[in-house]
Write a protein that holds these residues in place. Structure first.
Motif: not given
Length: 318
Positions: A111-135
């Motif tokens: 659950k995210s509790n960071c919206d509005g001005d908070c999300a401007t200062a702390w932009p959420p990382v999109s879940a779209d097209d994410v991949s993971a490198s080794d490790g």
């Protein structure tokens, strides 16, 4: 070789909650629960909204990167593990920018509790097209649905963010901000230079001598208006708690140098469990920005660092 996680089917698990009767007659020992890894839940929704990633990210169901960007989220690309001289191993995106987590969020359920001005200062990382490198353990990666309908990346259930003031790859200027924002370690835990510290331990301060610090190396304080006997009572409520966050429960075996007698937790009127030292409630200070700060010492003539035996360091004799 990069490993895609979006088709993984993840299952939540839970463990039992333990209770312990202590010297001050209260229930102690924090509850232990597993990370709801990779579960998808609407920000602000309860556990009943949680489902597995596999059930929520089928072909064509997630927002496009452009839609996510329009909503304020940023696309991370391939996640990597970077070595930081002070913090050790931290998670970064494909451009080397640091990923963060927020203590006021929850991982179980996500659950995210960071919206509005908070999300401007702390932009959420999109879940779209994410991949993971080794490790990187791909089973730790998941997503949560924010209030605006976009999907945010989670790591071990914790929503991931950038910090707007990080200008260059490798910057970690968001570390410790408000004592609630921390760089993400590869396992989803908080990256901290004091990560090897017990839940409570003792640090020798050049001005105050031996004082108690929490697992992040942050100074622990006492409020002279509190009570300890016959049971702990906190006089810090409401807005006071925003400035002086209560220290959560700590197992007795997860301490070092702190007197064990009266080391317990109690339940506040708001239902939150708070740790004590010698039965006195303890807190951290939002004005302390990094480990070793003692900016809360003597504030208002009522707040003082805590000695290993629970006494307030430097407080006037009463």
């Amino acid at each position: 070789m990069k490993t895609s996680w979006r088709s993984a089917s993840l299952v939540a698990s839970a463990v039992a909650v333990l209770a312990l009767t202590t010297a001050c007659g209260q229930e102690s020992a924090p509850s232990a629960s597993s990370q709801n890894v990779g579960a998808t839940a609407a920000a602000g929704a309860g556990a009943g909204s949680v489902g597995t990633v596999a059930g929520a990210v089928g072909a064509g169901t997630s927002a496009s990167p452009s839609a996510a960007a329009a909503a304020g989220a940023k696309v991370a690309g391939e996640l990597a593990i970077s070595a930081n001289a002070e913090l050790g191993k931290i998670l970064t995106d494909s451009n080397g920018m640091t990923l963060y987590r927020f203590d006021k969020d929850t991982a179980e359920p996500p659950k995210s509790n960071c919206d509005g001005d908070c999300a401007t200062a702390w932009p959420p990382v999109s879940a779209d097209d994410v991949s993971a490198s080794d490790g990187i353990d791909k089973s730790l990666l998941g997503e949560v649905t924010r209030t605006d309908g976009t999907k945010q990346l989670t790591v071990a259930g914790w929503p991931a963010y950038y910090y707007a003031k990080d200008a260059n790859p490798g910057d970690t200027t968001g570390q410790g901000v408000g004592n609630t924002w921390f760089a993400l370690a590869p396992d989803g835990k908080k990256a901290t230079s004091a990560s090897d510290l017990p839940g409570l331990s003792v640090r020798k301060d050049p001005n105050l001598g031996d004082i108690v610090v929490d697992k992040n190396g942050m100074t622990v304080y006492r409020f002279l208006k509190d009570e300890a006997w016959p049971k702990p009572v906190s006089a810090c409520t409401g807005a006071c708690l925003e400035k002086w966050p209560a220290v959560g429960p700590v197992e007795a075996n997860d301490t070092e140098g702190v007197v064990k007698k009266g080391l317990m937790s109690f339940t506040r009127p708001d239902g939150v469990k708070q740790q004590t030292v010698n039965c006195w409630p303890i807190y951290t200070f939002s004005g302390d920005k990094k480990a070793g700060d003692i900016n809360g010492q003597g504030v208002g003539g009522t707040w003082y660092a805590v000695a290993p035996d629970g006494k307030p360091v430097g407080a006037p004799k009463q």
